[in-house]
Enzyme design. Structure first.
Site, PDB file in Angstrom:
ATOM      1  N   LYS B 178      76.298  81.648  48.035  1.00 38.76           N
ATOM      2  CA  LYS B 178      74.835  81.776  47.951  1.00 38.76           C
ATOM      3  C   LYS B 178      74.386  83.149  48.443  1.00 38.76           C
ATOM      4  O   LYS B 178      73.452  83.737  47.899  1.00 38.76           O
ATOM      5  CB  LYS B 178      74.165  80.661  48.763  1.00 38.76           C
ATOM      6  N   LYS B 246      64.939  85.408  55.342  1.00 38.29           N
ATOM      7  CA  LYS B 246      65.922  84.654  56.147  1.00 38.29           C
ATOM      8  C   LYS B 246      67.312  84.811  55.543  1.00 38.29           C
ATOM      9  O   LYS B 246      68.286  85.136  56.233  1.00 38.29           O
ATOM     10  CB  LYS B 246      65.549  83.169  56.181  1.00 38.29           C
TER      11      LYS B 246
END
Lengths: 297, 297
Positions: B178, B246
């Site tokens: 990811k 983030k």
């Protein structure tokens, strides 16, 4: 039923690099009579073999032409081909449409268009995207700047070389659009190659990673086509690093003149300059990987 | 012929954000009995209405579950949900498969997998890509880290939520994959939005530019999907800037730990931080444009 015979205009073609050769062959396949001139005559061998006439000078190539098509190397070449005393504008006939398909400077395209207009010649800037494969298959994207009339006159000819052919606005707009294309690619290449470096250092299999990320929000032409080349250890061109750097320098200068700071493009310029320092000027743009991964082959 | 009845495992589902709600509904549509727990019960209303049971605590959600699925906010939430005394690992039963689908830290995924293994629980890290639309339509890309056995056991359940489901390697590998996805997107967004700023300042029509550059070597999901939103003046999420930041922070920390300097990603971090300073934390990632064009709305 027989189609009425349409006599196609004569084309004076200048340049015979990898792109130009394929494009000239497609123009001839569409039935246009073609005269070719190039600095290195041996490179035009296959175009001549396909039936083109040879012109020893630019004047010979363009004197009788309805359309002039040029695709050469750098803006300095474009300037010489068009504006020198023995160049296109001094010898093309009034009413001709001169189409420069080199990726070059928007301001130079405007200068050429103005000088052409003063002699009754129409000029278009019409750089392309799609690479050697697109040039060969006639599937290029052609981004055009110039008048609507000149565009309409040139469209059938352009259709012999490309598939996506769009008039973007007045002179220089084709070059500006090509700059947009290169700006997108420059930063995208950083993302693609940084992800590959990360994948390898994280111990992932880069091919398996591509299965997960290739078709979603990270998907791009560069990810699908250039990431696998680096995985295979292939830095071959494709598109030369030194030519891409030329385009990046043009875009940065234009952006600067607009008061626009393009930090991503500036960073890409630094990284591609590193690739040149590493000896990669004549490698493909995927060699950007060498500026990112200290363990790169 | 009648299909043999297969009894599907019970699912304890934790989290009911935009993504989680759609994913829980797809799990239930596939026939899995589902118990849901979330910090904000009102957000689970449509899942409960679709027939899920309510669990007032994590212990209640997971005690009887064959599969635990979590998708929460930040790594600190993941840590609490899994490792706190009242968390998943303290209350799930041995033999259960616990699947965290939050985008979170690879090292935390490894820590959870080790702690789970010590209690006879299998853990998978399985973050997703594809956004709210992919979650709703069950077309997510699911990137999985963990053992082959746990992956095989969880695959039918994952297939109710996604379309591209790939085991990338041991614990943490889903999160690392990811990160690769986000690294590609981060720099690509810079290129796409810088090109749009250039197009506007050059006096081009951005929509016409997209016709020329959208389908070739500059083509990408971001160019086709997010560039038009900015052209329309739409900074709405999509995917929140603060969540993307983030992810970028996790990726930068991981890269740093690998001795890898990702300059493109660092620049994207600076630019997205500027967007937050401009008040864009809860806008979509295309709001990056605001950090590039001084004339941006």
């Amino acid at each position: 039923m027989t189609e009425p015979t349409v006599e196609l205009g004569k084309v004076g073609f200048i340049g015979s690099g990898v792109m130009g050769r394929s494009m000239a062959l497609n123009v001839m396949s569409a039935g246009y009579p073609l005269v070719v001139h190039t600095r290195t005559p041996s490179k035009a061998a296959d175009v001549l073999q396909a039936g083109a006439s040879w012109a020893p000078t630019i004047a010979d190539a363009v004197a009788d032409a309805d359309f002039v098509v040029s695709i050469v190397g750098f803006p300095s070449d474009v300037r010489e081909v068009y504006l020198a005393p023995d160049g296109v504008l001094a010898h093309a006939r009034p009413g001709a449409v001169a189409i420069d398909m080199t990726t070059s400077e928007p301001a130079l395209a405007q200068e050429i268009a103005a000088a052409a207009g003063a002699r009754g010649i129409e000029a278009l800037d019409a750089p392309v995207s799609g690479g050697d494969v697109g040039a060969r298959d006639g599937t290029l994207s052609i981004m055009v700047g110039g008048s609507a009339d000149a565009f309409a006159a040139a469209l059938p000819l352009l259709e012999s070389m490309g598939r996506t052919i769009v008039l973007q606005g007045p002179a220089g707009s084709g070059q500006h659009t090509k700059m947009c294309n290169q700006i997108v690619i420059a930063s995208n290449m950083m993302g693609v190659m940084e992800a590959l470096a990360y994948a390898r250092h994280a111990g992932l299999d880069p091919r398996t990673v591509l299965e997960s990320i290739g078709a979603g929000a990270a998907g791009s032409w560069s990810l699908s086509n250039l990431y696998p080349r680096v995985v295979d250890g292939d830095y071959g061109p494709g598109f030369f690093v030194e030519h891409f750097l030329k385009d990046i320098h043009i875009a940065l200068a234009e952006a600067d003149a607009m008061g626009l700071e393009l930090n991503g493009l500036e960073l890409a310029e630094e990284m591609y300059s590193q690739v040149v320092e590493l000896g990669g000027a004549r490698q493909g743009t995927q060699a950007l990987y060498r500026a990112i991964d200290p363990d790169a082959p």
